[in-house]
Design a protein around this motif. Sequence first.
Motif: not given
Length: 217
Positions: A140-145, A190-201, A206-216
């Motif tokens: 999964q990845g973050v998409v702005t729509r 945002v390709t930097r946001s791409l995440i394997n579903e096994s890591e979603l926990w 899938m909270d975007v703000a948390t993922a932004q901090k972790v995945l930078k």
Amino acid sequence: MRFPMNTPYTAQDIEILVREVLDTANDDLVLPIVQLGHPVLRQQAEAYDHQLPQELLEELLDAMRQTMYDAPGVGLAAPQVGIPLQIAVLEDLYPVPEEIAAQREREPLDYFEIFNPAYAAATDREAVFYEGCLSFEGFQGVVTRPADITANYQDRDGQKITRNFSGWQARIFQHETDHLSGTVYIDKAVTRSLINESELWRHESMDVATAQKVLKF
């Protein structure tokens, strides 16, 4: 399964291909979902103009619906089962926690079909969320729509319909319509946001703000 590379397709090409695809369905009418790399996912799908006999069209729609349920998913476009036609099925009636539903503006979406769809932003409001795809399994990845859209499409009888969608319903409509022009969500992510579903926990559903901090990103 034969996949004709010549375009535009003749009605005979389409009918033969649809019959071949339907022959691959299992006893529950579930079809194989093609994965990223299949050429059909990168082509402009043909406008639907009654290329199929009514009985065959209904059989295809039934199989697409069952395939969507089996996946499970909230939408499925014809190219995802190898058919280059501007047809998709959508439905989102899955139960979700109230907090996540509120965060995503996720309202129930009853089953419907779209033929030859298009959409345009109805407001300047945008929504940023993780998004996945049945044709790009495991990620999964973050998409702005656009958060609010005006959608135009036809139903199976050719009737023209205009509807407004917001929130998650708008995202589903955009995602499936994009498939019909050869666009997959990763093209907009945002390709930097791409995440394997096994890591979603790790990212609190899938909270975007948390993922932004972790995945930078």
